[in-house]
Scaffold this active site. Structure first.
Site, short mmCIF file in Angstrom:
data_model
loop_
_atom_site.label_atom_id
_atom_site.label_comp_id
_atom_site.label_asym_id
_atom_site.label_seq_id
_atom_site.Cartn_x
_atom_site.Cartn_y
_atom_site.Cartn_z
N ASP A 243 0.86 -1.17 0.00
CA ASP A 243 0.00 0.00 0.00
C ASP A 243 0.90 1.23 0.00
O ASP A 243 2.06 1.16 0.42
CB ASP A 243 -0.88 -0.03 1.25
CG ASP A 243 -1.60 1.28 1.49
OD1 ASP A 243 -2.35 1.71 0.59
OD2 ASP A 243 -1.39 1.88 2.56
N ASP B 142 -0.18 5.07 0.72
CA ASP B 142 -0.42 6.14 1.69
C ASP B 142 -0.19 5.68 3.12
O ASP B 142 -0.82 4.73 3.60
CB ASP B 142 -1.85 6.67 1.57
CG ASP B 142 -2.12 7.31 0.22
OD1 ASP B 142 -1.16 7.54 -0.54
OD2 ASP B 142 -3.30 7.57 -0.08
N THR C 13 -2.52 1.01 -4.73
CA THR C 13 -3.03 2.23 -4.15
C THR C 13 -4.28 2.74 -4.87
O THR C 13 -4.50 2.44 -6.04
CB THR C 13 -1.94 3.33 -4.20
OG1 THR C 13 -2.49 4.58 -3.77
CG2 THR C 13 -1.40 3.51 -5.61
N ALA C 14 -5.07 3.53 -4.14
CA ALA C 14 -6.24 4.17 -4.73
C ALA C 14 -5.84 5.39 -5.54
O ALA C 14 -6.67 5.96 -6.26
CB ALA C 14 -7.23 4.58 -3.64
N LYS D 7 -8.73 -3.47 -4.26
CA LYS D 7 -7.30 -3.75 -4.17
C LYS D 7 -7.04 -5.25 -4.17
O LYS D 7 -6.13 -5.74 -4.85
CB LYS D 7 -6.71 -3.14 -2.90
CG LYS D 7 -6.39 -1.66 -2.98
CD LYS D 7 -5.62 -1.25 -1.74
CE LYS D 7 -5.21 0.20 -1.80
NZ LYS D 7 -4.41 0.60 -0.62
N ASP E 93 -1.10 0.01 6.10
CA ASP E 93 -1.36 0.68 7.38
C ASP E 93 -2.83 0.66 7.77
O ASP E 93 -3.18 1.00 8.89
CB ASP E 93 -0.92 2.15 7.30
CG ASP E 93 -1.90 2.97 6.45
OD1 ASP E 93 -2.52 3.91 6.98
OD2 ASP E 93 -2.05 2.67 5.24
N ASN F 266 -8.82 -0.95 6.02
CA ASN F 266 -9.52 -1.07 4.74
C ASN F 266 -8.84 -2.07 3.81
O ASN F 266 -9.45 -2.56 2.86
CB ASN F 266 -9.61 0.29 4.04
CG ASN F 266 -10.55 1.24 4.75
OD1 ASN F 266 -11.66 0.85 5.11
ND2 ASN F 266 -10.12 2.47 4.97
#
Length: 324
Positions: free
Chosen positions: A77, A79, A184-185, A229, A252, A255
């Site tokens: 991930d 962020d 990542t989004a 994801k 982290d 979600n």
């Protein structure tokens, strides 16, 4: 007074749109894979030395990652796992500096991002509003233009926010001969730039539709978040012939539990409260690089980062107004 719907936590499972988003992201990632890219290196700093000392103090574990295991890969991930803060927020700052949108749009965008991270939910109406705001900014612009600007924005706002400890984990997988992907989004173009700068294999990210190299203002599926994801990782693993039980994933956020649960080696990095609890219950490995101490000794509220982001945005807007 009842809380707005988008402040009420809820569970989500994979939908047809999240599957579509995952498959589109996997396809885009494979097209832009950087398997032969040189690994970026920088001089060690104090944080890197501290992280190395901390790892040396930890109990001995079986060697991992396993060198030469070409059926394994690592998924990170972005962020607050690889980078402090949200990539899309830093990207928005860079676009604002280049006058892509006005102060009011920046304030609205920062507010949406802050509430999203604070609430940790995915209410459809709120997500749609945030998505439409972001897409309206890039609609009509060339993909190549945003890629060039993204390179500049990385240098301006993102390079100094990479967590040395997480970067060292990614490098360990690369040194073992494994591929390493960001998940990542953030827009796949932005994610690909960050992956290249870090010497990683490539990136899975949100895919915005483009026709003849011009953004249409629509997405392929939905943002690459939560269940999407997991679908992207599943699709990429199938295409690459990977054994997910031998793969690792790092995040982290609670979600990302769907993605972390897919692999045989899940890691909670700088975890929020819910992920920390889930990781302990399931005996997942934890790492916390926010304070230089072990995760078992540290508990930093996720909202602290949100306050910094929202406060920074407000301060930037106020300063700009005073200068006018």
């Amino acid at each position: 007074m009842a809380a707005p719907g988008w402040l009420t936590p809820r569970r989500r499972s994979a939908t047809a749109r999240s599957v579509l988003a995952g498959e589109a992201s996997a396809e885009a990632a494979r097209k832009t894979a950087l398997a032969g890219a040189p690994v970026a290196t920088e001089p060690e700093d104090e944080n890197e030395i501290l992280a190395a000392q901390e790892r040396a103090e930890e109990p001995t574990e079986p060697p991992f990652p396993v060198a030469g295991d070409d059926l394994a890969a690592a998924f990170f991930d972005l962020d607050n796992t690889v980078m402090q803060g949200a990539a899309i927020f830093h990207f928005g700052r860079g676009l604002y500096k280049r006058e892509f949108f006005r102060r009011r749009e920046l304030a609205r965008f920062a507010w949406q991002q802050a509430w999203f991270r604070l609430a940790g939910v995915e209410d459809p109406e709120h997500m749609q509003d945030a998505r439409d705001s972001a897409l309206s900014i890039v609609k009509g612009h060339k993909v190549s233009e945003l890629m060039t600007i993204g390179e500049e924005i990385y240098d301006e706002y993102m390079a100094e926010r990479i967590w040395p400890g997480t970067r060292a984990l990614a490098q360990a997988h690369l040194d073992a001969g494994q591929k390493v992907w960001l998940v990542t989004a953030a827009p796949v173009e932005t994610a690909t730039i960050i992956a290249r700068r870090l010497g990683l294999t490539g990136a899975l990210g949100t895919v915005a539709e483009s026709v003849d190299g011009i953004y249409t203002g629509r997405l392929v599926g939905e943002p690459l978040h939560g269940p999407a994801k997991a679908e992207a990782v599943r699709a990429l693993a199938a295409a690459e012939g990977l054994d997910l039980e031998r793969c690792a994933a790092y995040s982290d956020s609670h979600n990302d539990i769907p993605m972390l649960s897919l692999v045989g080696h899940p890691y909670a990095i700088n975890p929020d409260t819910k992920l920390r609890k889930h990781a302990r219950i399931n005996d997942w490995r934890l790492r916390d690089y926010r304070t230089g101490r072990k995760a078992v000794k540290v508990g930093v509220p996720a909202a602290a980062g949100v306050g910094a982001i929202a406060g920074g945005a407000a301060a930037a807007i106020a300063l700009h107004r005073r200068r006018k």
